[in-house]
Motif scaffolding. Structure first.
Motif, PDB file in Angstrom:
ATOM      1  N   VAL A 153       0.839  -1.200   0.000  1.00 38.56           N
ATOM      2  CA  VAL A 153       0.000   0.000   0.000  1.00 38.56           C
ATOM      3  C   VAL A 153       0.875   1.253   0.000  1.00 38.56           C
ATOM      4  O   VAL A 153       0.615   2.213  -0.737  1.00 38.56           O
ATOM      5  N   VAL A 154       1.942   1.261   0.790  1.00 38.76           N
ATOM      6  CA  VAL A 154       2.842   2.409   0.835  1.00 38.76           C
ATOM      7  C   VAL A 154       3.506   2.621  -0.520  1.00 38.76           C
ATOM      8  O   VAL A 154       3.585   3.750  -1.024  1.00 38.76           O
ATOM      9  N   VAL A 155       3.965   1.542  -1.152  1.00 34.39           N
ATOM     10  CA  VAL A 155       4.594   1.643  -2.470  1.00 34.39           C
ATOM     11  C   VAL A 155       3.585   2.170  -3.493  1.00 34.39           C
ATOM     12  O   VAL A 155       3.910   3.037  -4.321  1.00 34.39           O
ATOM     13  N   ALA A 156       2.342   1.701  -3.437  1.00 32.96           N
ATOM     14  CA  ALA A 156       1.317   2.165  -4.372  1.00 32.96           C
ATOM     15  C   ALA A 156       1.031   3.647  -4.168  1.00 32.96           C
ATOM     16  O   ALA A 156       0.864   4.398  -5.141  1.00 32.96           O
ATOM     17  N   LEU A 157       0.984   4.112  -2.939  1.00 39.03           N
ATOM     18  CA  LEU A 157       0.735   5.528  -2.669  1.00 39.03           C
ATOM     19  C   LEU A 157       1.894   6.400  -3.156  1.00 39.03           C
ATOM     20  O   LEU A 157       1.676   7.465  -3.737  1.00 39.03           O
ATOM     21  N   ILE A 158       3.105   5.957  -2.941  1.00 38.04           N
ATOM     22  CA  ILE A 158       4.270   6.709  -3.420  1.00 38.04           C
ATOM     23  C   ILE A 158       4.242   6.786  -4.946  1.00 38.04           C
ATOM     24  O   ILE A 158       4.481   7.838  -5.538  1.00 38.04           O
ATOM     25  N   TRP A 159       3.933   5.678  -5.605  1.00 41.85           N
ATOM     26  CA  TRP A 159       3.857   5.658  -7.072  1.00 41.85           C
ATOM     27  C   TRP A 159       2.775   6.626  -7.556  1.00 41.85           C
ATOM     28  O   TRP A 159       2.980   7.368  -8.512  1.00 41.85           O
ATOM     29  N   ALA A 160       1.602   6.640  -6.883  1.00 38.47           N
ATOM     30  CA  ALA A 160       0.505   7.517  -7.297  1.00 38.47           C
ATOM     31  C   ALA A 160       0.888   8.990  -7.147  1.00 38.47           C
ATOM     32  O   ALA A 160       0.589   9.804  -8.022  1.00 38.47           O
ATOM     33  N   VAL A 161       1.585   9.339  -6.079  1.00 40.70           N
ATOM     34  CA  VAL A 161       2.012  10.724  -5.887  1.00 40.70           C
ATOM     35  C   VAL A 161       3.018  11.123  -6.952  1.00 40.70           C
ATOM     36  O   VAL A 161       2.927  12.205  -7.543  1.00 40.70           O
ATOM     37  N   ARG A 162       3.971  10.266  -7.243  1.00 42.19           N
ATOM     38  CA  ARG A 162       4.973  10.578  -8.275  1.00 42.19           C
ATOM     39  C   ARG A 162       4.322  10.702  -9.648  1.00 42.19           C
ATOM     40  O   ARG A 162       4.687  11.573 -10.443  1.00 42.19           O
ATOM     41  N   LEU A 163       3.338   9.848  -9.947  1.00 42.89           N
ATOM     42  CA  LEU A 163       2.616   9.940 -11.209  1.00 42.89           C
ATOM     43  C   LEU A 163       1.865  11.266 -11.287  1.00 42.89           C
ATOM     44  O   LEU A 163       1.877  11.943 -12.318  1.00 42.89           O
ATOM     45  N   GLY A 164       1.197  11.661 -10.210  1.00 39.96           N
ATOM     46  CA  GLY A 164       0.483  12.925 -10.182  1.00 39.96           C
ATOM     47  C   GLY A 164       1.402  14.113 -10.390  1.00 39.96           C
ATOM     48  O   GLY A 164       1.070  15.060 -11.100  1.00 39.96           O
ATOM     49  N   ILE A 165       2.583  14.067  -9.798  1.00 37.51           N
ATOM     50  CA  ILE A 165       3.554  15.154  -9.969  1.00 37.51           C
ATOM     51  C   ILE A 165       4.010  15.230 -11.421  1.00 37.51           C
ATOM     52  O   ILE A 165       4.098  16.316 -12.000  1.00 37.51           O
ATOM     53  N   SER A 166       4.279  14.082 -12.036  1.00 35.57           N
ATOM     54  CA  SER A 166       4.746  14.103 -13.430  1.00 35.57           C
ATOM     55  C   SER A 166       3.646  14.579 -14.380  1.00 35.57           C
ATOM     56  O   SER A 166       3.913  15.307 -15.341  1.00 35.57           O
ATOM     57  N   VAL A 167       2.395  14.210 -14.116  1.00 37.47           N
ATOM     58  CA  VAL A 167       1.283  14.680 -14.952  1.00 37.47           C
ATOM     59  C   VAL A 167       1.120  16.183 -14.787  1.00 37.47           C
ATOM     60  O   VAL A 167       0.917  16.917 -15.755  1.00 37.47           O
ATOM     61  N   ARG A 168       1.239  16.671 -13.580  1.00 37.28           N
ATOM     62  CA  ARG A 168       1.088  18.101 -13.305  1.00 37.28           C
ATOM     63  C   ARG A 168       2.177  18.916 -14.002  1.00 37.28           C
ATOM     64  O   ARG A 168       1.931  20.018 -14.475  1.00 37.28           O
ATOM     65  N   ARG A 169       3.372  18.377 -14.079  1.00 42.17           N
ATOM     66  CA  ARG A 169       4.481  19.084 -14.748  1.00 42.17           C
ATOM     67  C   ARG A 169       4.237  19.208 -16.248  1.00 42.17           C
ATOM     68  O   ARG A 169       4.689  20.156 -16.873  1.00 42.17           O
ATOM     69  N   ARG A 170       3.533  18.223 -16.838  1.00 42.64           N
ATOM     70  CA  ARG A 170       3.270  18.260 -18.283  1.00 42.64           C
ATOM     71  C   ARG A 170       2.127  19.203 -18.645  1.00 42.64           C
ATOM     72  O   ARG A 170       1.989  19.569 -19.797  1.00 42.64           O
ATOM     73  N   GLU A 171       1.290  19.568 -17.679  1.00 43.85           N
ATOM     74  CA  GLU A 171       0.150  20.445 -17.964  1.00 43.85           C
ATOM     75  C   GLU A 171       0.613  21.867 -18.228  1.00 43.85           C
ATOM     76  O   GLU A 171       1.690  22.276 -17.798  1.00 43.85           O
ATOM     77  N   ALA A 172      -0.235  22.614 -18.928  1.00 44.24           N
ATOM     78  CA  ALA A 172       0.057  24.022 -19.182  1.00 44.24           C
ATOM     79  C   ALA A 172      -0.005  24.787 -17.859  1.00 44.24           C
ATOM     80  O   ALA A 172      -0.805  24.451 -16.982  1.00 44.24           O
ATOM     81  N   PRO A 173       0.826  25.808 -17.715  1.00 41.81           N
ATOM     82  CA  PRO A 173       0.793  26.574 -16.458  1.00 41.81           C
ATOM     83  C   PRO A 173      -0.509  27.359 -16.337  1.00 41.81           C
ATOM     84  O   PRO A 173      -1.170  27.654 -17.328  1.00 41.81           O
ATOM     85  N   THR A 174      -0.870  27.709 -15.108  1.00 39.53           N
ATOM     86  CA  THR A 174      -2.076  28.504 -14.894  1.00 39.53           C
ATOM     87  C   THR A 174      -1.866  29.899 -15.466  1.00 39.53           C
ATOM     88  O   THR A 174      -0.744  30.411 -15.452  1.00 39.53           O
ATOM     89  N   PRO A 175      -2.918  30.521 -15.995  1.00 37.09           N
ATOM     90  CA  PRO A 175      -2.752  31.834 -16.620  1.00 37.09           C
ATOM     91  C   PRO A 175      -2.365  32.897 -15.590  1.00 37.09           C
ATOM     92  O   PRO A 175      -2.819  32.877 -14.448  1.00 37.09           O
TER      93      PRO A 175
END
Length: 120
Positions: free
Chosen positions: A22-44
């Motif tokens: 469960v801890v490994v899955a949560l760490i993976w989910a947070v890292r995935l969320g961070i990488s997706v957020r970095r690819r998004e366009a910045p807020t205006p």
């Protein structure tokens, strides 16, 4: 006597493995969320935000509309498709000459079950 202790320890190992997963899955989910957020366009920035028109805010228009007549089918059991309707099912109503809104009858509650005597 030794066997019961082994079973209790085996249960603890299973819980430790599940907890680690469960801890490994949560760490993976947070890292995935961070990488997706970095690819998004910045807020205006504030200067890129939408602005009101010079004429001020747009207001809604309230008007009474006359409905478009619905064509009748040629045969009694036939159904019309949306392609056979006027304007291909677009709203083609026009502004009504009488712009007074219909009011409910005096003594009427105005809605279902709102109390009041109703009509009988």
């Amino acid at each position: 006597m030794g066997r019961g202790r082994l079973e209790r320890n085996g249960g603890g190992i299973v819980l430790l493995v599940i907890g680690s997963a469960v801890v490994v899955a949560l760490i993976w989910a947070v890292r995935l969320g961070i990488s997706v957020r970095r690819r998004e366009a910045p807020t205006p920035r504030p200067q890129e935000q939408p602005r009101l028109p010079d004429s001020g805010p747009v207001r809604e228009v309230r008007e009474m509309r006359e409905p478009d007549e619905v064509p009748r089918a040629q045969n009694p059991g036939e159904r019309l498709t949306h392609h056979q309707l006027n304007g291909h099912s677009r709203s083609t109503s026009k502004r009504s000459d009488d712009q007074s809104r219909p009011r409910r009858s005096p003594g009427s509650s105005g809605s279902f079950g709102a109390g009041g005597p109703g009509h009988s």
